[in-house]
Write an enzyme that holds these catalytic residues in place. Structure first.
Site, PDB file in Angstrom:
ATOM      1  N   PHE A 124      -1.929   5.696  -2.368  1.00  0.00           N
ATOM      2  CA  PHE A 124      -2.387   6.975  -1.836  1.00  0.00           C
ATOM      3  C   PHE A 124      -1.378   8.061  -2.181  1.00  0.00           C
ATOM      4  O   PHE A 124      -0.181   7.883  -1.982  1.00  0.00           O
ATOM      5  CB  PHE A 124      -2.548   6.907  -0.311  1.00  0.00           C
ATOM      6  CG  PHE A 124      -3.614   5.946   0.108  1.00  0.00           C
ATOM      7  CD1 PHE A 124      -4.899   6.384   0.341  1.00  0.00           C
ATOM      8  CD2 PHE A 124      -3.322   4.593   0.238  1.00  0.00           C
ATOM      9  CE1 PHE A 124      -5.894   5.485   0.720  1.00  0.00           C
ATOM     10  CE2 PHE A 124      -4.303   3.688   0.611  1.00  0.00           C
ATOM     11  CZ  PHE A 124      -5.594   4.133   0.852  1.00  0.00           C
ATOM     12  N   MET A 158       0.839  -1.168   0.000  1.00  0.00           N
ATOM     13  CA  MET A 158       0.000   0.000   0.000  1.00  0.00           C
ATOM     14  C   MET A 158       0.892   1.240   0.000  1.00  0.00           C
ATOM     15  O   MET A 158       1.241   1.760   1.054  1.00  0.00           O
ATOM     16  CB  MET A 158      -0.912  -0.019   1.234  1.00  0.00           C
ATOM     17  CG  MET A 158      -1.800   1.172   1.318  1.00  0.00           C
ATOM     18  SD  MET A 158      -2.855   1.262   2.794  1.00  0.00           S
ATOM     19  CE  MET A 158      -3.557  -0.328   2.898  1.00  0.00           C
ATOM     20  N   PRO A 159       1.280   1.730  -1.166  1.00  0.00           N
ATOM     21  CA  PRO A 159       2.152   2.909  -1.234  1.00  0.00           C
ATOM     22  C   PRO A 159       1.445   4.181  -0.771  1.00  0.00           C
ATOM     23  O   PRO A 159       0.254   4.373  -0.998  1.00  0.00           O
ATOM     24  CB  PRO A 159       2.495   3.020  -2.718  1.00  0.00           C
ATOM     25  CG  PRO A 159       2.122   1.729  -3.321  1.00  0.00           C
ATOM     26  CD  PRO A 159       1.043   1.150  -2.474  1.00  0.00           C
ATOM     27  N   PHE A 160       2.236   5.018  -0.124  1.00  0.00           N
ATOM     28  CA  PHE A 160       1.799   6.354   0.264  1.00  0.00           C
ATOM     29  C   PHE A 160       2.860   7.317  -0.234  1.00  0.00           C
ATOM     30  O   PHE A 160       4.025   7.201   0.133  1.00  0.00           O
ATOM     31  CB  PHE A 160       1.663   6.462   1.787  1.00  0.00           C
ATOM     32  CG  PHE A 160       1.361   7.858   2.249  1.00  0.00           C
ATOM     33  CD1 PHE A 160       0.069   8.322   2.294  1.00  0.00           C
ATOM     34  CD2 PHE A 160       2.385   8.712   2.616  1.00  0.00           C
ATOM     35  CE1 PHE A 160      -0.206   9.633   2.716  1.00  0.00           C
ATOM     36  CE2 PHE A 160       2.128  10.009   3.045  1.00  0.00           C
ATOM     37  CZ  PHE A 160       0.819  10.461   3.086  1.00  0.00           C
TER      38      PHE A 160
END
Length: 70
Positions: A41, A1-3
Site C-alpha cells: 500500500f 504487507m508494506p505500507f
C-alpha cells in the site's frame, strides 16, 4: 504487507507523477525485499507549504528568506 506514506508539498504534483511514485515504490519493495505488489500500500499526502516546517519556519517563509539572501 508494506505500507508506505509519501508526503510532498502541494505544488502541482500531477496524477502521472503520483502514479510513477506508487509504481516505483511498489517495484522497489518487490525487488529489494520480495514483497508482493498486491499487498503493498502506498499513500501520497500533499501538504500545504504553510503546514510543513524546516529551519524553525514553514516552507513558504523558509524559501522567502533564502531568496532574500540571494
Amino acid at each position: 504487507m508494506p505500507f508506505v506514506n509519501i508526503k510532498v508539498t502541494d505544488e502541482g504534483v500531477t496524477p502521472e507523477q503520483k502514479g510513477q511514485l506508487i509504481k516505483g515504490v511498489t517495484d522497489l519493495l518487490h525487488d529489494v525485499l520480495g514483497k508482493d505488489p498486491d499487498s503493498t500500500f502506498v499513500v501520497i499526502d500533499e501538504v500545504p507549504l504553510t503546514d510543513w516546517g524546516v529551519g524553525g519556519v514553514n516552507v513558504a517563509e523558509y524559501r522567502a528568506r533564502r531568496a532574500a539572501l540571494g
